[in-house]
Design a protein around this motif. Structure first.
Motif, PDB file in Angstrom:
ATOM      1  N   VAL A  53      -4.207   6.643   0.975  1.00 10.98           N
ATOM      2  CA  VAL A  53      -4.845   5.878   2.209  1.00 10.98           C
ATOM      3  C   VAL A  53      -5.446   4.554   1.323  1.00 10.98           C
ATOM      4  O   VAL A  53      -5.492   3.503   1.932  1.00 10.98           O
ATOM      5  CB  VAL A  53      -6.104   6.780   2.706  1.00 10.98           C
ATOM      6  N   LEU A  54      -6.080   4.620   0.357  1.00 11.85           N
ATOM      7  CA  LEU A  54      -6.613   3.573  -0.313  1.00 11.85           C
ATOM      8  C   LEU A  54      -5.586   2.515  -0.690  1.00 11.85           C
ATOM      9  O   LEU A  54      -5.662   1.238  -0.609  1.00 11.85           O
ATOM     10  CB  LEU A  54      -7.284   3.824  -1.719  1.00 11.85           C
ATOM     11  N   LEU A  55      -4.346   2.848  -1.237  1.00 12.89           N
ATOM     12  CA  LEU A  55      -3.122   1.900  -1.447  1.00 12.89           C
ATOM     13  C   LEU A  55      -2.912   1.362  -0.326  1.00 12.89           C
ATOM     14  O   LEU A  55      -2.428  -0.024  -0.301  1.00 12.89           O
ATOM     15  CB  LEU A  55      -1.993   2.817  -2.173  1.00 12.89           C
ATOM     16  N   LEU A  56      -2.751   1.953   0.915  1.00  9.77           N
ATOM     17  CA  LEU A  56      -2.077   1.430   2.071  1.00  9.77           C
ATOM     18  C   LEU A  56      -3.405   0.474   2.617  1.00  9.77           C
ATOM     19  O   LEU A  56      -2.974  -0.453   3.538  1.00  9.77           O
ATOM     20  CB  LEU A  56      -2.165   2.644   3.320  1.00  9.77           C
ATOM     21  N   ALA A  57      -4.548   1.002   2.467  1.00  7.50           N
ATOM     22  CA  ALA A  57      -5.629  -0.012   2.930  1.00  7.50           C
ATOM     23  C   ALA A  57      -5.464  -1.445   2.299  1.00  7.50           C
ATOM     24  O   ALA A  57      -5.897  -2.364   2.640  1.00  7.50           O
ATOM     25  CB  ALA A  57      -6.956   0.556   2.534  1.00  7.50           C
ATOM     26  N   ALA A  58      -4.899  -1.515   0.910  1.00  7.62           N
ATOM     27  CA  ALA A  58      -5.053  -2.721   0.187  1.00  7.62           C
ATOM     28  C   ALA A  58      -3.685  -3.487   0.484  1.00  7.62           C
ATOM     29  O   ALA A  58      -3.555  -4.650   0.013  1.00  7.62           O
ATOM     30  CB  ALA A  58      -5.001  -2.254  -1.365  1.00  7.62           C
ATOM     31  N   ALA A  59      -2.681  -3.073   1.173  1.00  6.92           N
ATOM     32  CA  ALA A  59      -1.431  -3.593   1.591  1.00  6.92           C
ATOM     33  C   ALA A  59      -1.098  -3.537   2.827  1.00  6.92           C
ATOM     34  O   ALA A  59      -1.539  -2.451   3.937  1.00  6.92           O
ATOM     35  CB  ALA A  59      -0.400  -2.893   0.694  1.00  6.92           C
ATOM     36  N   GLU A  60      -0.343  -4.327   3.658  1.00  7.65           N
ATOM     37  CA  GLU A  60      -0.080  -4.104   5.055  1.00  7.65           C
ATOM     38  C   GLU A  60       0.893  -2.885   5.209  1.00  7.65           C
ATOM     39  O   GLU A  60       0.409  -2.168   6.309  1.00  7.65           O
ATOM     40  CB  GLU A  60       0.769  -5.376   5.459  1.00  7.65           C
ATOM     41  N   GLU A  61       1.811  -2.699   4.445  1.00  7.68           N
ATOM     42  CA  GLU A  61       2.699  -1.349   4.480  1.00  7.68           C
ATOM     43  C   GLU A  61       3.118  -1.307   3.224  1.00  7.68           C
ATOM     44  O   GLU A  61       3.229  -2.206   2.164  1.00  7.68           O
ATOM     45  CB  GLU A  61       3.430  -1.344   5.567  1.00  7.68           C
ATOM     46  N   LYS A  62       3.582   0.161   2.952  1.00  5.33           N
ATOM     47  CA  LYS A  62       4.149   0.264   1.589  1.00  5.33           C
ATOM     48  C   LYS A  62       5.356   1.169   1.713  1.00  5.33           C
ATOM     49  O   LYS A  62       5.381   2.266   2.706  1.00  5.33           O
ATOM     50  CB  LYS A  62       3.259   0.885   0.448  1.00  5.33           C
ATOM     51  N   CYS A  63       6.492   1.189   1.051  1.00  4.11           N
ATOM     52  CA  CYS A  63       7.585   2.034   1.145  1.00  4.11           C
ATOM     53  C   CYS A  63       7.377   3.144   0.260  1.00  4.11           C
ATOM     54  O   CYS A  63       6.492   3.197  -0.466  1.00  4.11           O
ATOM     55  CB  CYS A  63       8.641   1.325   0.293  1.00  4.11           C
ATOM     56  N   VAL A  64       7.827   4.319   0.525  1.00  5.95           N
ATOM     57  CA  VAL A  64       7.334   5.477  -0.228  1.00  5.95           C
ATOM     58  C   VAL A  64       7.828   5.248  -1.593  1.00  5.95           C
ATOM     59  O   VAL A  64       7.116   5.719  -2.335  1.00  5.95           O
ATOM     60  CB  VAL A  64       8.421   6.777   0.454  1.00  5.95           C
ATOM     61  N   CYS A  65       8.921   4.735  -1.846  1.00  8.15           N
ATOM     62  CA  CYS A  65       9.216   4.335  -3.332  1.00  8.15           C
ATOM     63  C   CYS A  65       8.559   3.712  -3.991  1.00  8.15           C
ATOM     64  O   CYS A  65       8.431   3.680  -5.268  1.00  8.15           O
ATOM     65  CB  CYS A  65      10.551   3.823  -3.256  1.00  8.15           C
ATOM     66  N   GLU A  66       7.468   2.901  -3.395  1.00  8.86           N
ATOM     67  CA  GLU A  66       6.704   2.098  -3.952  1.00  8.86           C
ATOM     68  C   GLU A  66       5.197   2.988  -4.389  1.00  8.86           C
ATOM     69  O   GLU A  66       4.296   2.795  -5.124  1.00  8.86           O
ATOM     70  CB  GLU A  66       6.077   0.825  -3.112  1.00  8.86           C
ATOM     71  N   ILE A  67       5.081   3.997  -3.277  1.00  8.30           N
ATOM     72  CA  ILE A  67       3.705   4.813  -3.643  1.00  8.30           C
ATOM     73  C   ILE A  67       4.060   5.805  -4.427  1.00  8.30           C
ATOM     74  O   ILE A  67       3.260   6.442  -5.163  1.00  8.30           O
ATOM     75  CB  ILE A  67       3.776   5.627  -2.091  1.00  8.30           C
ATOM     76  N   ILE A  68       5.096   6.396  -4.708  1.00 10.90           N
ATOM     77  CA  ILE A  68       5.294   7.388  -5.685  1.00 10.90           C
ATOM     78  C   ILE A  68       5.103   7.316  -7.103  1.00 10.90           C
ATOM     79  O   ILE A  68       4.169   7.955  -7.606  1.00 10.90           O
ATOM     80  CB  ILE A  68       6.848   7.824  -5.840  1.00 10.90           C
ATOM     81  N   PRO A  69       5.252   6.040  -7.577  1.00 12.80           N
ATOM     82  CA  PRO A  69       4.912   6.042  -8.999  1.00 12.80           C
ATOM     83  C   PRO A  69       3.191   5.418  -9.090  1.00 12.80           C
ATOM     84  O   PRO A  69       2.815   5.775 -10.365  1.00 12.80           O
ATOM     85  CB  PRO A  69       5.706   4.421  -9.406  1.00 12.80           C
ATOM     86  N   LEU A  70       2.858   5.049  -8.128  1.00 14.64           N
ATOM     87  CA  LEU A  70       1.258   4.689  -8.160  1.00 14.64           C
ATOM     88  C   LEU A  70       0.571   5.874  -8.099  1.00 14.64           C
ATOM     89  O   LEU A  70      -0.274   5.693  -8.397  1.00 14.64           O
ATOM     90  CB  LEU A  70       1.044   3.650  -6.891  1.00 14.64           C
TER      91      LEU A  70
END
Length: 101
Positions: A23-40
Motif C-alpha cells: 500500500v505504501l509503495l502504491l501510495a508513492a506512485a501512480e501505479e506499479k507493475c507486479v514485476c516492480e513490486i516483487i523485488p521491493l
C-alpha cells in the motif's frame, strides 16, 4: 447506515506487514507493475500476487493489464493517509513502542 462489514474487510486486508508495504509503495506512485513490486517487498511472485488479490478484494487497489504485465494502483488514498496518521501518532506518543499493541 455505515457499512461496518466493508470497513472490517479493509482493516483485515491491511493486517499484514507485506500488504502495508505494498500500500505504501502504491501510495508513492501512480501505479506499479507486479514485476516492480516483487523485488521491493522481497517476496516471491505467488506471494505478492496473493497479497495483491487480498487488497483488490477489499477494494483497496485496482488492477489493469498492459500487455503481459498487470499494473496496480491505490483506489483508497485515505488508507495511505491513515498510515501517515499512525506514523505521526506513534512517533509523538510512542504508542507503537508498547508490546501490547
Amino acid at each position: 447506515m455505515i457499512d461496518l462489514e466493508r470497513k472490517a474487510k479493509v482493516f483485515k486486508a491491511l493486517a499484514h506487514p507485506t500488504r502495508l508495504q505494498i500500500v505504501l509503495l502504491l501510495a508513492a506512485a501512480e501505479e506499479k507493475c507486479v514485476c516492480e513490486i516483487i523485488p521491493l517487498v522481497g517476496a516471491s511472485q505467488p506471494m505478492v500476487s496473493r497479497h495483491l488479490a487480498v487488497l483488490r478484494e477489499a477494494g483497496i487497489v485496482a488492477s489493469r493489464k498492459k500487455g503481459l504485465e498487470v499494473h496496480y494502483r491505490l483506489t483508497l488514498p485515505c488508507v495511505a493517509k491513515l498510515l501517515d496518521c499512525l506514523d505521526h501518532a506513534c512517533t509523538r506518543d510512542s504508542c507503537c513502542a508498547r508490546e501490547e499493541l
